[in-house]
Design a protein around this motif. Sequence first.
Motif, mmCIF file in Angstrom:
data_model
loop_
_atom_site.group_PDB
_atom_site.id
_atom_site.type_symbol
_atom_site.label_atom_id
_atom_site.label_comp_id
_atom_site.label_asym_id
_atom_site.label_seq_id
_atom_site.Cartn_x
_atom_site.Cartn_y
_atom_site.Cartn_z
ATOM 1 N N VAL A 29 5.941 -4.153 13.085
ATOM 2 C CA VAL A 29 6.187 -4.082 14.527
ATOM 3 C C VAL A 29 4.931 -3.637 15.270
ATOM 4 N N LEU A 30 4.244 -2.651 14.737
ATOM 5 C CA LEU A 30 3.024 -2.159 15.371
ATOM 6 C C LEU A 30 1.954 -3.249 15.410
ATOM 7 N N ALA A 31 1.822 -4.007 14.330
ATOM 8 C CA ALA A 31 0.839 -5.100 14.297
ATOM 9 C C ALA A 31 1.217 -6.189 15.291
ATOM 10 N N ALA A 32 2.513 -6.469 15.402
ATOM 11 C CA ALA A 32 2.965 -7.516 16.324
ATOM 12 C C ALA A 32 2.816 -7.101 17.782
ATOM 13 N N LEU A 33 3.083 -5.838 18.083
ATOM 14 C CA LEU A 33 3.074 -5.388 19.474
ATOM 15 C C LEU A 33 1.741 -4.811 19.937
ATOM 16 N N ALA A 34 0.953 -4.276 19.001
ATOM 17 C CA ALA A 34 -0.316 -3.635 19.385
ATOM 18 C C ALA A 34 -1.479 -4.354 18.702
ATOM 19 N N SER A 35 -1.773 -3.971 17.455
ATOM 20 C CA SER A 35 -2.865 -4.620 16.730
ATOM 21 C C SER A 35 -2.740 -4.334 15.237
ATOM 22 N N MET A 36 -3.320 -5.208 14.447
ATOM 23 C CA MET A 36 -3.336 -5.008 12.998
ATOM 24 C C MET A 36 -4.123 -3.753 12.651
ATOM 25 N N GLU A 37 -5.202 -3.512 13.376
ATOM 26 C CA GLU A 37 -6.027 -2.343 13.107
ATOM 27 C C GLU A 37 -5.222 -1.062 13.273
ATOM 28 N N LEU A 38 -4.471 -0.982 14.369
ATOM 29 C CA LEU A 38 -3.653 0.196 14.621
ATOM 30 C C LEU A 38 -2.567 0.342 13.559
ATOM 31 N N ALA A 39 -2.004 -0.782 13.122
ATOM 32 C CA ALA A 39 -0.979 -0.744 12.080
ATOM 33 C C ALA A 39 -1.560 -0.247 10.756
ATOM 34 N N PHE A 40 -2.762 -0.672 10.414
ATOM 35 C CA PHE A 40 -3.396 -0.188 9.184
ATOM 36 C C PHE A 40 -3.795 1.281 9.300
ATOM 37 N N ILE A 41 -4.195 1.711 10.493
ATOM 38 C CA ILE A 41 -4.487 3.139 10.708
ATOM 39 C C ILE A 41 -3.208 3.952 10.510
ATOM 40 N N GLY A 42 -2.096 3.428 11.010
ATOM 41 C CA GLY A 42 -0.806 4.085 10.807
ATOM 42 C C GLY A 42 -0.460 4.199 9.340
ATOM 43 N N ALA A 43 -0.721 3.143 8.576
ATOM 44 C CA ALA A 43 -0.461 3.169 7.131
ATOM 45 C C ALA A 43 -1.313 4.235 6.448
ATOM 46 N N ALA A 44 -2.573 4.314 6.834
ATOM 47 C CA ALA A 44 -3.456 5.329 6.250
ATOM 48 C C ALA A 44 -2.977 6.733 6.618
ATOM 49 N N ALA A 45 -2.522 6.907 7.840
ATOM 50 C CA ALA A 45 -2.033 8.214 8.275
ATOM 51 C C ALA A 45 -0.770 8.610 7.509
ATOM 52 N N VAL A 46 0.155 7.679 7.354
ATOM 53 C CA VAL A 46 1.384 7.957 6.604
ATOM 54 C C VAL A 46 1.032 8.305 5.156
ATOM 55 N N GLY A 47 0.152 7.530 4.564
ATOM 56 C CA GLY A 47 -0.255 7.805 3.185
ATOM 57 C C GLY A 47 -0.939 9.146 3.030
ATOM 58 N N SER A 48 -1.711 9.531 4.038
ATOM 59 C CA SER A 48 -2.433 10.808 3.945
ATOM 60 C C SER A 48 -1.498 12.008 4.054
ATOM 61 N N MET A 49 -0.325 11.807 4.617
ATOM 62 C CA MET A 49 0.636 12.912 4.758
ATOM 63 C C MET A 49 1.720 12.901 3.685
ATOM 64 N N LEU A 88 5.862 1.933 1.559
ATOM 65 C CA LEU A 88 7.065 1.093 1.547
ATOM 66 C C LEU A 88 7.960 1.382 2.754
ATOM 67 N N VAL A 89 8.181 2.651 3.029
ATOM 68 C CA VAL A 89 9.042 3.037 4.142
ATOM 69 C C VAL A 89 8.384 2.684 5.480
ATOM 70 N N TYR A 90 7.073 2.767 5.538
ATOM 71 C CA TYR A 90 6.332 2.476 6.762
ATOM 72 C C TYR A 90 6.221 0.973 7.045
ATOM 73 N N ALA A 91 6.311 0.128 6.054
ATOM 74 C CA ALA A 91 6.035 -1.304 6.191
ATOM 75 C C ALA A 91 6.732 -1.974 7.385
ATOM 76 N N PRO A 92 8.034 -1.777 7.607
ATOM 77 C CA PRO A 92 8.645 -2.431 8.778
ATOM 78 C C PRO A 92 8.044 -1.960 10.102
ATOM 79 N N PHE A 93 7.686 -0.687 10.168
ATOM 80 C CA PHE A 93 7.068 -0.152 11.376
ATOM 81 C C PHE A 93 5.651 -0.707 11.538
ATOM 82 N N GLY A 94 4.955 -0.878 10.421
ATOM 83 C CA GLY A 94 3.626 -1.482 10.459
ATOM 84 C C GLY A 94 3.682 -2.914 10.970
#
Length: 164
Positions: free
Chosen positions: A20-40, A12-18
């Motif tokens: 922005v990351l999807a818009a500026l970089a890629s959806m794949e990178l944004a989903f990797i970020g979500a997985a990383a946040v969830g893993s920590m 939930l907290v990561y969603a706005p950053f995801g």
Amino acid sequence: MHQKGHIGASLLVYAPFGFVLAALASMELAFIGAAAVGSMAMVPDLDMRIPLIKHRGITHTVWFALVVGAAFGLVGAVLGVQESIVGGVLFGFLAFGFGTLTIVSHLLADALTPMGIKPFSPVRDTKYTLDLFKAANPIANYALLGLGGAVVAVAVVAGGAVPL
């Protein structure tokens, strides 16, 4: 909260950053970020495995969040500077935000429980709690996980659809 709830809160907290990351970089990178946040998401609860450290003590403070953020920022800066100085600064700030955000999401989830948190301890021992449900409440934990997963998925897909 338990693990599922904490993962949901981190998403939930990561969603706005995801977004922005999807818009500026890629959806794949944004989903990797979500997985990383969830893993920590459970890092602050490592205090339950370390002798002499009280649960919901120092690892459940903004100071710990800043230390984790600084450690991630340093690693990010070192990795980013291999590309350029600007890359080092940018990647350092992003990594700092990632590390800090992950810990803060854990604190926010714990603030929903009766036990609450003291996020500014030892400087200020004010306890913060919304006292909405017990940490072990399976409905609350699954609801938070489902909500976090749905919100981050919508945010990342919407960010990926933004034409730049």
